[in-house]
Enzyme design. Structure first.
Site, short mmCIF file in Angstrom:
data_model
loop_
_atom_site.label_atom_id
_atom_site.label_comp_id
_atom_site.label_asym_id
_atom_site.label_seq_id
_atom_site.Cartn_x
_atom_site.Cartn_y
_atom_site.Cartn_z
N ASN A 50 0.91 -1.18 -0.10
CA ASN A 50 -0.22 -0.03 -0.09
C ASN A 50 0.99 1.14 0.05
OD1 ASN A 50 -3.12 -0.01 1.86
ND2 ASN A 50 -2.42 -1.36 -0.20
N ASN A 107 -6.16 3.39 4.23
CA ASN A 107 -6.52 3.12 3.09
C ASN A 107 -7.72 2.16 3.37
OD1 ASN A 107 -5.66 0.86 0.64
ND2 ASN A 107 -6.60 2.79 0.24
N ARG A 184 0.65 -9.70 -7.06
CA ARG A 184 -0.43 -9.67 -6.25
C ARG A 184 -1.11 -11.33 -6.41
NH1 ARG A 184 -3.70 -5.99 -3.73
NH2 ARG A 184 -2.60 -4.20 -3.64
N HIS A 268 -9.32 3.79 -6.86
CA HIS A 268 -9.72 3.80 -5.37
C HIS A 268 -8.23 3.90 -4.71
CE1 HIS A 268 -11.16 1.88 -1.83
NE2 HIS A 268 -10.38 0.99 -1.93
N TRP A 269 -7.15 3.87 -5.51
CA TRP A 269 -5.76 4.01 -5.11
C TRP A 269 -5.47 5.34 -5.17
CZ3 TRP A 269 -3.34 -0.83 -7.99
CH2 TRP A 269 -3.88 -1.96 -7.35
#
Length: 288
Positions: A50, A107, A184, A268-269
Site C-alpha cells: 500500500n 486506506n 498480487r 480507489h488507489w
C-alpha cells in the site's frame, strides 16, 4: 486495497513486536511525531504494498510505522472477523511500542479501522486521514462493482479474476503492470491471506453480513462517526469503483472536524494514482 511497484521503494527497517495475541510485523522509517499507516483489504494486499511509494515523503516529517494486520499472511493470524481484529491490533501495537498517541492514515478498510480506534480509544488518535472506504453507499449500488469482483475471486480464485479486480481499482489502466499482477497473484496464494479475503468477501460472508445488518439491533459503525473527535481528512478518487464517491457524504457531515478532498481522474488507489497531490495535501493537513 492498494499497491505500488517495487521501483517506488524507500529504505526502511523491518520490525516485529510480540503481543499477548501473537507477533505483529511492521516497517519503520523516519523521525518525528508517530504516524501509523494502515492498509486496506483486497487480493494479495499488505501494508508495504500500500504505502512503500509514499514512505519517503512522510518519513521526512514523521516516525512512520506501516503495520501489517493479522491474517493477511505477514503478522500472526488471530482468528475472528478481520476488521475487528485489525482494530484491536492497532491498540496492541501502540501499547507494545509505548506509542501514547499517533496520527493515522488508513486506506479503505484501514480508514474504517482508524475510525474505530478514534471512536473507541480517542486518546490514541491525534489526526485521521482516510483513503476511500469510510461511510455507507447512498446512491451507488451495494455491493459495489469492486466488491462483486472480490466476491467472485474469493469464491474461486483465478489470475483472470485478479486482473479484472485490479483494473477496477484504478482510473488509468497503465497502472496495472505485469509486475503488479504477478506480485498480487503470488501473494494471494497464501492460505491465511485467502482465508481473510473469504471471511470478508466470500458469498457466504456477504450473505451473513447482509442478514445480520437487517436483523441486528446494533447500529452501523458509520452512524456513530460523530464520536470521531480528532481532525479528519477524508480523501477520495472521483472515479472510485470500489467505494464510490457518494460514500463520504455522511462521514463528512457526521465527523465534527472533517474535511473532504476528491481527486479527479483517480480510482480507489488515491495514494498511487494521485500520489504527489495526495502526499502534499496529507502532509499539510498533518503538520497544520
Amino acid at each position: 486495497m492498494g499497491g505500488s511497484t517495487s521501483g517506488d521503494l524507500y529504505e526502511s527497517t523491518k520490525g516485529e513486536v510480540v503481543t499477548e495475541k501473537g507477533v505483529l510485523r511492521y516497517h519503520e522509517a523516519g523521525e518525528g511525531p508517530p504516524l501509523l499507516l494502515l492498509h486496506g483489504s483486497g487480493i494479495g494486499v499488505s501494508g508495504w504494498r500500500n504505502y512503500r511509494g509514499n514512505l519517503e515523503v512522510f518519513a521526512e516529517h514523521f516516525h512512520c510505522y506501516i503495520l501489517e494486520f493479522p491474517g493477511f499472511g505477514i503478522s500472526d493470524p488471530v482468528g475472528g472477523q478481520p476488521m475487528m481484529t485489525a482494530a484491536s491490533s492497532v491498540v496492541r501495537f501502540m501499547k507494545a511500542l509505548n506509542i501514547e498517541s499517533a496520527a493515522i492514515i488508513g486506506n479503505s478498510m484501514g480508514g474504517i479501522v482508524g475510525a474505530h480506534v478514534a471512536m473507541t480509544h480517542p486518546h490514541l488518535v491525534t489526526k485521521l486521514v482516510t483513503i476511500g472506504g469510510v461511510g455507507p453507499n447512498i446512491f451507488s449500488q451495494n455491493p459495489s462493482e469492486g466488491t462483486r469482483l472480490l466476491q467472485e475471486f474469493a469464491d474461486g480464485p483465478s489470475r483472470e479474476k485478479l486482473v479484472r479486480w485490479l483494473n477496477c481499482m484504478v482510473y488509468d489502466p497503465a497502472v496495472i503492470t505485469e509486475e503488479r499482477i504477478d506480485e498480487r497473484w503470488e501473494a494471494s496464494s497464501d492460505p491465511a491471506s485467502h482465508e481473510s479475503l473469504s471471511a470478508m468477501y466470500g458469498s457466504k460472508a456477504i450473505e451473513e453480513r447482509q442478514h445480520s445488518s437487517r436483523n441486528s439491533d446494533t447500529p452501523p459503525y458509520w452512524s456513530m462517526l460523530h464520536k470521531v473527535k480528532c481532525p479528519t481528512l477524508l480523501t477520495w478518487g472521483r472515479d472510485d469503483r470500489q467505494c464510490p464517491p457518494d460514500m463520504p457524504m455522511l462521514p463528512m457531515r457526521y465527523i465534527p472536524n472533517a474535511e473532504l478532498h476528491i481527486f479527479p481522474n483517480c480510482g480507489h488507489w488515491v495514494m498511487i494514482e494521485a500520489q504527489e497531490a495526495f502526499e502534499r495535501i496529507t502532509t499539510e493537513f498533518l503538520l497544520r
